[in-house]
Scaffold this active site. Sequence first.
Site, PDB file in Angstrom:
ATOM      1  CD  GLU A 251      -2.224   1.847   2.241  1.00  0.00           C
ATOM      2  OE1 GLU A 251      -2.510   2.616   3.061  1.00  0.00           O
ATOM      3  OE2 GLU A 251      -3.907   0.983   2.543  1.00  0.00           O
ATOM      4  CB  CYS A 285      -1.823   5.907   2.866  1.00  0.00           C
ATOM      5  SG  CYS A 285      -0.084   5.878   3.390  1.00  0.00           S
TER       6      CYS A 285
END
Length: 511
Positions: A251, A285
């Site tokens: 990720e 994120c």
Amino acid sequence: MAGVIEDLDYWSRVNRLATNTSDDYITVTSPYGDTLYSLALSRESDVSTAVHTAKATQVAWESFSLRNRARVFLRFHDLVLAHKDELLDLIQWETGKARRDANEELLDVMLNARYYARHLRALKNRKHSGAFPLLISAIERHVPVGVVGIIAPWNYPLTLAVSDAIPALLAGNAVVLKPDPLTSATALYVIDLLYRSGLPEGLLGVVIGDGEKLGIHLISEVNFLMFTGSTTVGRIVAAQCGEQLIGAALELGGKNAMIIRADSDLDKAAEIATRACFGNTGQLCVSIERLYVHESIEQAFLKSFVRKTREMTYQDSIGWGGSFGPLISPVHAARVMAFISDAREKGAKIHTGGELAGDATIAPTIVTGVTEQMNLYRDEIFGPVVAVSAFASDSEAIRLANDSEYGLNASVISKNRKVALAIAKELHAGTVNVNEGYATAWSTLGSPMGGFGASGLGRRHGIAGILQYTQSQTVATQNGLGFGPPFGLSDEKWGNLLTASLGAMKKIGWR
């Protein structure tokens, strides 16, 4: 909090969960300015020790029934809840985040533990019929990969330390975790809770140190790697995993966009945007860094958005009450300020925020007039800064939102759910939230979550989030006749019989 911090016997025991034989120590300072603790760093040889210990323990763990594995994590769920105050204190202590943001981590870990403990049927053997019914049978098995390495960042020290470890362990694997050195205390505390829940000793190892130094060695030792971090580092990690021919889930970064249509409720949209852009002080994120607002409501929205942003309160201590805190370090704050200064020098307008207070505090910052010449136009900021721009049509908004190498998260705000869903399907992002910023997709654990493009590989959550930690094995059995011609038939006659049989099976609807 003082009880946990000052319990030296407790920390002496917990520190032994990490494999570290080095004479080098790291001294960690809280974003609040306090010196927290010193931890011994791990050597490369410690990585090998942790992996070998985990590998030896994994053999017995794999033999545990799915039910018995699940029991461990349901007990863990309850222990996390029982120790929520200590965990929230630790998270705030190490990261400086507001307690409401720390509480999201607590909820995430509990949800993951419960979800995967109750969805292990995905790991059960599945029967498949062969090309010819009765003559062929097959079983599909999901075999643990072995030892999973996890490299976790500092921004979510509880969630990213264990929420990926939970499905990996439940799938029958061992895990070796390398938390960020800035947030190792939270990781060690929660791993202690896992062992107290009944996890076999040695199954979850910890090494502490610099990622560049230890990461390469960890990759060379494990059978699968889960990495969360920047795209720049992620490309290096992916190349190293490719060299080792091991699987990886990554990720990575995001430059996430929110589209606010003309039919949106302005105050509601502003409230959603405030949380989506400035949650965890922007160090997330999936947070929103680009807001695209229909030109007919841009000024009215901006007025409401600025007002709600200015109402956010700063928190510089442990406890409830504030809505944002300092950034993780002065170094990171300087990096975020460089984006703001560059935009200001090139003509952008700062509507609120935009100044450095103390060593590491930047108030939530709203910028307009952003152009492609500015660094924050395309680069991930990872801080409390959002660029607001106008659009004239839905197609233009989609084009602007997709104008990025990243594709992690996106959002659409509209009263017209049908139109919003149609727009969502056009956005190049692994998750799209309608009338929310990121929490809706993140908390829907039954659905996979991950990135398109430069935002990563693999998926968290859902059945995909546990199956990625396994290898599929097919065991096929030939019953009775084989594929060779029986009864003295020629190859031609046998071949014609086989093809005719397939044709007949189609007619009767056999799959």
